[in-house]
Design a protein around this motif. Structure first.
Motif, PDB file in Angstrom:
ATOM      1  N   VAL A   1      10.487  13.436  -8.786  1.00 44.65           N
ATOM      2  CA  VAL A   1      11.865  13.203  -9.403  1.00 44.65           C
ATOM      3  C   VAL A   1      12.250  14.222 -10.493  1.00 44.65           C
ATOM      4  O   VAL A   1      13.220  14.593 -10.390  1.00 44.65           O
ATOM      5  N   TRP A   2      10.897  15.065 -10.961  1.00 42.97           N
ATOM      6  CA  TRP A   2      11.275  15.921 -12.153  1.00 42.97           C
ATOM      7  C   TRP A   2      11.961  17.120 -11.291  1.00 42.97           C
ATOM      8  O   TRP A   2      12.946  17.806 -11.880  1.00 42.97           O
ATOM      9  N   ASP A   3      11.496  17.584  -9.931  1.00 42.99           N
ATOM     10  CA  ASP A   3      11.769  18.654  -9.215  1.00 42.99           C
ATOM     11  C   ASP A   3      13.302  18.350  -8.770  1.00 42.99           C
ATOM     12  O   ASP A   3      14.065  19.478  -9.193  1.00 42.99           O
ATOM     13  N   PHE A   4      13.776  17.219  -8.444  1.00 42.28           N
ATOM     14  CA  PHE A   4      15.283  17.373  -7.874  1.00 42.28           C
ATOM     15  C   PHE A   4      16.025  17.115  -9.171  1.00 42.28           C
ATOM     16  O   PHE A   4      17.266  17.692  -8.910  1.00 42.28           O
ATOM     17  N   ILE A   5      15.695  16.529 -10.168  1.00 46.26           N
ATOM     18  CA  ILE A   5      16.484  16.647 -11.459  1.00 46.26           C
ATOM     19  C   ILE A   5      16.865  18.140 -11.996  1.00 46.26           C
ATOM     20  O   ILE A   5      17.672  18.732 -12.343  1.00 46.26           O
ATOM     21  N   ASN A   6      15.551  18.599 -12.106  1.00 43.95           N
ATOM     22  CA  ASN A   6      15.338  20.106 -12.490  1.00 43.95           C
ATOM     23  C   ASN A   6      16.296  20.854 -11.618  1.00 43.95           C
ATOM     24  O   ASN A   6      17.248  21.747 -12.047  1.00 43.95           O
ATOM     25  N   TYR A   7      16.464  20.924 -10.339  1.00 44.17           N
ATOM     26  CA  TYR A   7      17.403  21.657  -9.426  1.00 44.17           C
ATOM     27  C   TYR A   7      18.550  21.198  -9.623  1.00 44.17           C
ATOM     28  O   TYR A   7      19.505  22.303  -9.713  1.00 44.17           O
ATOM     29  N   ALA A   8      19.087  19.860  -9.721  1.00 44.86           N
ATOM     30  CA  ALA A   8      20.429  19.723 -10.209  1.00 44.86           C
ATOM     31  C   ALA A   8      21.054  20.211 -11.668  1.00 44.86           C
ATOM     32  O   ALA A   8      22.025  20.923 -11.602  1.00 44.86           O
ATOM     33  N   LYS A   9      20.219  20.384 -12.510  1.00 39.83           N
ATOM     34  CA  LYS A   9      20.181  20.942 -13.772  1.00 39.83           C
ATOM     35  C   LYS A   9      20.414  22.334 -13.579  1.00 39.83           C
ATOM     36  O   LYS A   9      21.475  23.130 -14.274  1.00 39.83           O
ATOM     37  N   GLU A  10      19.683  23.226 -13.015  1.00 44.82           N
ATOM     38  CA  GLU A  10      19.797  24.555 -12.757  1.00 44.82           C
ATOM     39  C   GLU A  10      20.975  24.861 -11.906  1.00 44.82           C
ATOM     40  O   GLU A  10      21.547  26.045 -11.825  1.00 44.82           O
ATOM     41  N   HIS A  11      21.745  24.056 -11.102  1.00 43.85           N
ATOM     42  CA  HIS A  11      22.736  24.432 -10.303  1.00 43.85           C
ATOM     43  C   HIS A  11      23.946  23.744 -10.948  1.00 43.85           C
ATOM     44  O   HIS A  11      25.189  23.475 -10.363  1.00 43.85           O
ATOM     45  N   GLY A  12      23.907  23.465 -12.177  1.00 43.84           N
ATOM     46  CA  GLY A  12      25.299  22.858 -12.982  1.00 43.84           C
ATOM     47  C   GLY A  12      25.749  21.431 -12.179  1.00 43.84           C
ATOM     48  O   GLY A  12      27.007  21.265 -12.583  1.00 43.84           O
ATOM     49  N   LYS A  32      11.968  15.738 -18.844  1.00 45.76           N
ATOM     50  CA  LYS A  32      13.752  15.767 -18.950  1.00 45.76           C
ATOM     51  C   LYS A  32      14.210  14.896 -17.892  1.00 45.76           C
ATOM     52  O   LYS A  32      15.124  15.479 -17.230  1.00 45.76           O
ATOM     53  N   ILE A  33      13.317  13.745 -17.195  1.00 49.80           N
ATOM     54  CA  ILE A  33      13.813  13.169 -16.268  1.00 49.80           C
ATOM     55  C   ILE A  33      14.960  12.014 -17.016  1.00 49.80           C
ATOM     56  O   ILE A  33      15.871  11.706 -16.517  1.00 49.80           O
ATOM     57  N   THR A  34      14.411  11.749 -18.182  1.00 49.26           N
ATOM     58  CA  THR A  34      15.472  10.912 -19.281  1.00 49.26           C
ATOM     59  C   THR A  34      15.672  11.776 -20.502  1.00 49.26           C
ATOM     60  O   THR A  34      14.966  12.865 -20.733  1.00 49.26           O
ATOM     61  N   ASN A  35      16.830  11.396 -21.340  1.00 54.67           N
ATOM     62  CA  ASN A  35      17.220  12.188 -22.449  1.00 54.67           C
ATOM     63  C   ASN A  35      16.982  11.209 -23.555  1.00 54.67           C
ATOM     64  O   ASN A  35      17.567  11.333 -24.690  1.00 54.67           O
ATOM     65  N   GLU A  38       1.006  -1.154  -0.115  1.00 60.68           N
ATOM     66  CA  GLU A  38      -0.231  -0.171   0.107  1.00 60.68           C
ATOM     67  C   GLU A  38       0.776   1.171   0.060  1.00 60.68           C
ATOM     68  O   GLU A  38       1.596   1.540   0.903  1.00 60.68           O
ATOM     69  N   THR A  39       1.066   1.969  -0.953  1.00 59.99           N
ATOM     70  CA  THR A  39       1.826   3.043  -1.341  1.00 59.99           C
ATOM     71  C   THR A  39       1.647   4.221  -0.482  1.00 59.99           C
ATOM     72  O   THR A  39       0.317   4.418   0.031  1.00 59.99           O
ATOM     73  N   LYS A  40       2.545   4.761   0.163  1.00 55.70           N
ATOM     74  CA  LYS A  40       2.254   6.158   1.062  1.00 55.70           C
ATOM     75  C   LYS A  40       3.561   7.215   0.592  1.00 55.70           C
ATOM     76  O   LYS A  40       4.346   7.547   1.047  1.00 55.70           O
ATOM     77  N   LEU A  41       2.991   7.447  -0.612  1.00 54.27           N
ATOM     78  CA  LEU A  41       3.812   8.515  -1.298  1.00 54.27           C
ATOM     79  C   LEU A  41       3.351  10.027  -0.649  1.00 54.27           C
ATOM     80  O   LEU A  41       2.625  10.359  -0.141  1.00 54.27           O
ATOM     81  N   PRO A  42       4.439  10.789  -0.398  1.00 57.76           N
ATOM     82  CA  PRO A  42       4.662  11.971   0.003  1.00 57.76           C
ATOM     83  C   PRO A  42       3.662  13.068  -1.045  1.00 57.76           C
ATOM     84  O   PRO A  42       3.727  12.595  -2.509  1.00 57.76           O
ATOM     85  N   ARG A  43       3.252  14.068  -0.737  1.00 58.86           N
ATOM     86  CA  ARG A  43       2.469  15.079  -1.487  1.00 58.86           C
ATOM     87  C   ARG A  43       3.684  15.952  -2.113  1.00 58.86           C
ATOM     88  O   ARG A  43       4.499  16.501  -1.454  1.00 58.86           O
ATOM     89  N   PHE A  44       3.582  16.199  -3.577  1.00 54.23           N
ATOM     90  CA  PHE A  44       4.242  17.082  -3.987  1.00 54.23           C
ATOM     91  C   PHE A  44       3.920  18.566  -3.721  1.00 54.23           C
ATOM     92  O   PHE A  44       2.778  18.759  -3.929  1.00 54.23           O
ATOM     93  N   PRO A  45       4.614  19.392  -3.001  1.00 53.80           N
ATOM     94  CA  PRO A  45       4.250  21.065  -2.915  1.00 53.80           C
ATOM     95  C   PRO A  45       3.947  21.850  -4.093  1.00 53.80           C
ATOM     96  O   PRO A  45       4.783  22.159  -4.754  1.00 53.80           O
ATOM     97  N   THR A  46       2.690  22.177  -4.369  1.00 55.07           N
ATOM     98  CA  THR A  46       2.274  22.731  -5.720  1.00 55.07           C
ATOM     99  C   THR A  46       2.144  24.163  -5.381  1.00 55.07           C
ATOM    100  O   THR A  46       1.919  24.445  -4.136  1.00 55.07           O
ATOM    101  N   GLU A  47       2.001  25.216  -6.428  1.00 53.51           N
ATOM    102  CA  GLU A  47       1.718  26.473  -6.170  1.00 53.51           C
ATOM    103  C   GLU A  47       0.332  26.667  -5.596  1.00 53.51           C
ATOM    104  O   GLU A  47      -0.515  25.588  -6.077  1.00 53.51           O
ATOM    105  N   ALA A  48      -0.015  27.636  -4.999  1.00 53.55           N
ATOM    106  CA  ALA A  48      -1.390  27.942  -4.816  1.00 53.55           C
ATOM    107  C   ALA A  48      -2.399  27.802  -6.071  1.00 53.55           C
ATOM    108  O   ALA A  48      -2.047  28.473  -6.892  1.00 53.55           O
ATOM    109  N   GLY A  49      -3.684  27.194  -5.867  1.00 50.47           N
ATOM    110  CA  GLY A  49      -4.603  27.178  -6.957  1.00 50.47           C
ATOM    111  C   GLY A  49      -4.248  26.191  -7.700  1.00 50.47           C
ATOM    112  O   GLY A  49      -5.152  26.060  -8.994  1.00 50.47           O
ATOM    113  N   GLU A  50      -3.172  25.268  -7.807  1.00 54.90           N
ATOM    114  CA  GLU A  50      -2.969  24.232  -8.836  1.00 54.90           C
ATOM    115  C   GLU A  50      -2.986  23.023  -8.261  1.00 54.90           C
ATOM    116  O   GLU A  50      -2.094  22.804  -7.227  1.00 54.90           O
TER     117      GLU A  50
END
Length: 555
Positions: free
Chosen positions: A339-350, A370-373, A279-291
């Protein structure tokens, strides 16, 4: 049967218990017992494996722990060292009790660690609900007070413990392994029971399976303490009685305390803890207000599709719509966003990120985010190898980061979700074939060059065992058959081979939880001081927790 072992150490009382879970439960079944407890020293490493294997054999599993109690867990002075810690057995009566035991064990490691993971009486009071306690062994406070001649203080302590856990939830434990101090303390414990009305519970402090395993236990203790067998100052058990006894043997040990023996099964039957698997217990991804997560996920997929395919073909759009449908239906939208978020962070920080590996390369959604290429349409890769609605299992996206900067990504995830919710995963080093020869050879005080020459006869093969090595190497086999000393050494090694030796941190695994990690899994502290889970990667996955692989590559 009317007896259950409620004080038992498995292989996960590292280098102190030699009961391997599967043979142990086979023996319990063979002895005709319906229930059995696991009470490792200060840890819960083995509780899920124990539960699963017990259920397979129709044995009722009792989840517990032998914890260390001190006066003040924040005090790390010499006066509050080893002698000031008292043992206490805790068994989970209810699911809430399991949650409380998880908290206590985690607190002991993360806040109270000093030589051992310790908790104090205040913390015990805070997390006492749903737990059954017993006074433990000669290292328990009740026994120590009695041996020191403080009968009134012992009675007061027993009443205090009953007050903490509730009437009927605290027991005076009696055990007899033919030790002098036990012979002295048993009548005093019986007297405390009569004085306070707190019932007796008969146990055996099980550290190994059969009486003949006592020698292997002594070797194990020497490996733990860095001593040799002929060292007169080494820690030793002083008895050969710490094995898994039958009910008849227990009745012979305590002929006049049949009620204390029968009470063990009554206590065992009161204890009910169930683990929920799959039974999966995934955390919620924090989105912007209204989305919502779903809206953000679709927006990012649409944006990525337009960037990846120019022009966007009908095939690509249909494939993406199909995948989004499957991902939404299986409730993995937040997983992809994390996964998208932490890969995006890595790319933005070189921080260099790999192009993707494994079955995730078959997902057009992973490609658009852009999780995979790798374009799965161009290479004709199947999405179903990665995620299949017919086979409910967590998606697994392994991501390669620059070895030198991988920790930056893990630190970012900790900041984003809360460091209490993001924890690295434990792994166990074992007494493997070559290593166990060196460890046991040192304990037997054999010359280093001699032991080293034998260890080198074990072929350099992954997961090699001593039995396999003897088959593969004729010279090794001949020596084993003809040299009495080598024969004795290897036989002892075989008895200990494969037991967990130490813990370390998994090279890549990180768990991300919805709430504080110790709500789901007991925590401990690695040798470098970092907090790690007490459950391995496979156990965490079985329990439905989100496990991520942050792999470090030098290339």
């Amino acid at each position: 049967m009317a007896f259950a072992h409620l004080h038992l150490h498995t292989e996960y009382s590292l280098l102190d218990g030699a009961n391997r879970i599967e043979p142990l439960l086979d023996r319990v079944k063979e002895l005709g017992m319906d229930a059995c407890a696991i009470t490792d020293h200060g840890v819960m490493y083995g509780v899920v494996d124990f539960y699963t294997e017990a259920k397979k054999r129709g044995i009722h599993p009792v989840i517990g722990c032998e914890i260390y109690v001190c006066e003040n867990m924040d005090d790390r002075s010499a006066a509050n060292g080893m002698r000031a810690m008292n043992h206490l057995i805790l068994l989970c009566e209810t699911q809430e009790g399991y949650q409380n035991l998880t908290k206590l064990v985690s607190e002991g490691w993360t806040r109270g660690f000093y030589y051992r993971p310790r908790v104090d009486m205040a913390t015990l009071r805070q997390y006492s609900k749903g737990l059954i306690a017993s006074s433990a062994c000669l290292s328990g406070k009740l026994d120590r007070l009695l041996l020191d001649g403080n009968f009134e203080s012992a009675c007061a302590h027993a009443r205090e413990m009953e007050g903490i856990f509730g009437k009927g939830n605290y027991f005076v434990e009696i055990m007899d392994h033919d030790l002098e101090d036990e012979k002295r303390v048993i009548p005093l414990l019986v007297q405390v029971s009569r004085e306070t009305g707190i019932p007796l519970l008969a146990t055996n402090d099980c550290h190994y399976l059969r009486r003949e395993d006592a020698d292997a236990q002594e070797v194990l203790m020497c490996i733990q303490t860095g001593k040799t067998l002929d060292d007169t100052n080494r820690m030793r058990m002083e008895t050969r009685e710490l094995y898994v006894k039958s009910e008849d043997e227990m009745r012979r040990v305590f002929p006049e305390y049949a009620d204390a023996i029968e009470r063990t099964e009554e206590v065992a039957k009161r204890c009910h803890v169930d683990f929920v698997f799959g039974e999966t217990k995934l955390p919620r991804f924090p989105t912007e207000a209204g989305e919502t997560s779903e809206q953000m996920f679709r927006r990012l997929c649409e944006k990525g599709l337009a960037e990846r395919y120019q022009p966007v073909t009908q095939e690509a759009r249909d494939r993406m719509e199909y995948e989004i449908g499957v991902i939404s239906k299986m409730s993995y939208v937040d997983y992809f966003l994390i996964v998208w978020d932490f890969i995006n962070y890595a790319k933005e920080h070189g921080i260099p990120v790999g192009p993707g590996r494994g079955s995730a390369a078959g997902s057009i959604v992973a490609y658009c985010l852009k999780i995979t290429n790798i374009d799965p349409i161009h290479y004709n890769l199947l999405f179903e190898r990665f995620l299949n609605p017919e086979r409910v299992s967590m998606p697994d996206i392994d991501v390669d980061f620059c070895f030198e900067r991988r920790q930056e990504v893990i630190d970012y995830v900790g900041r984003k979700y809360g460091n209490d919710k993001v924890v690295q995963i434990v792994t166990f080093g074992t007494l493997a074939a070559k290593g166990v020869i060196r460890d046991v050879g040192r304990v037997m005080d054999l010359p280093y060059a001699f032991v080293d020459s034998i260890a080198k006869m074990v072929p350099n093969e992954l997961n090699i065992t001593l039995s396999r090595a003897l088959e593969m190497n004729p010279e090794f086999r001949k020596l084993y058959q003809e040299d009495e000393q080598v024969h004795h050494l290897i036989d002892m090694c075989k008895r200990l081979e494969g037991l967990p030796r130490h813990t370390s941190m998994h090279a890549a695994g990180v768990v991300i939880c919805q709430k504080s990690a110790d709500e789901f899994v007991p925590l401990s502290r690695g040798s470098d001081g970092s907090i790690v889970t007490q459950f391995t990667m496979t156990t965490l996955e079985e329990l439905g927790l989100l496990k991520m692989d942050f792999l470090g590559l030098r290339t």
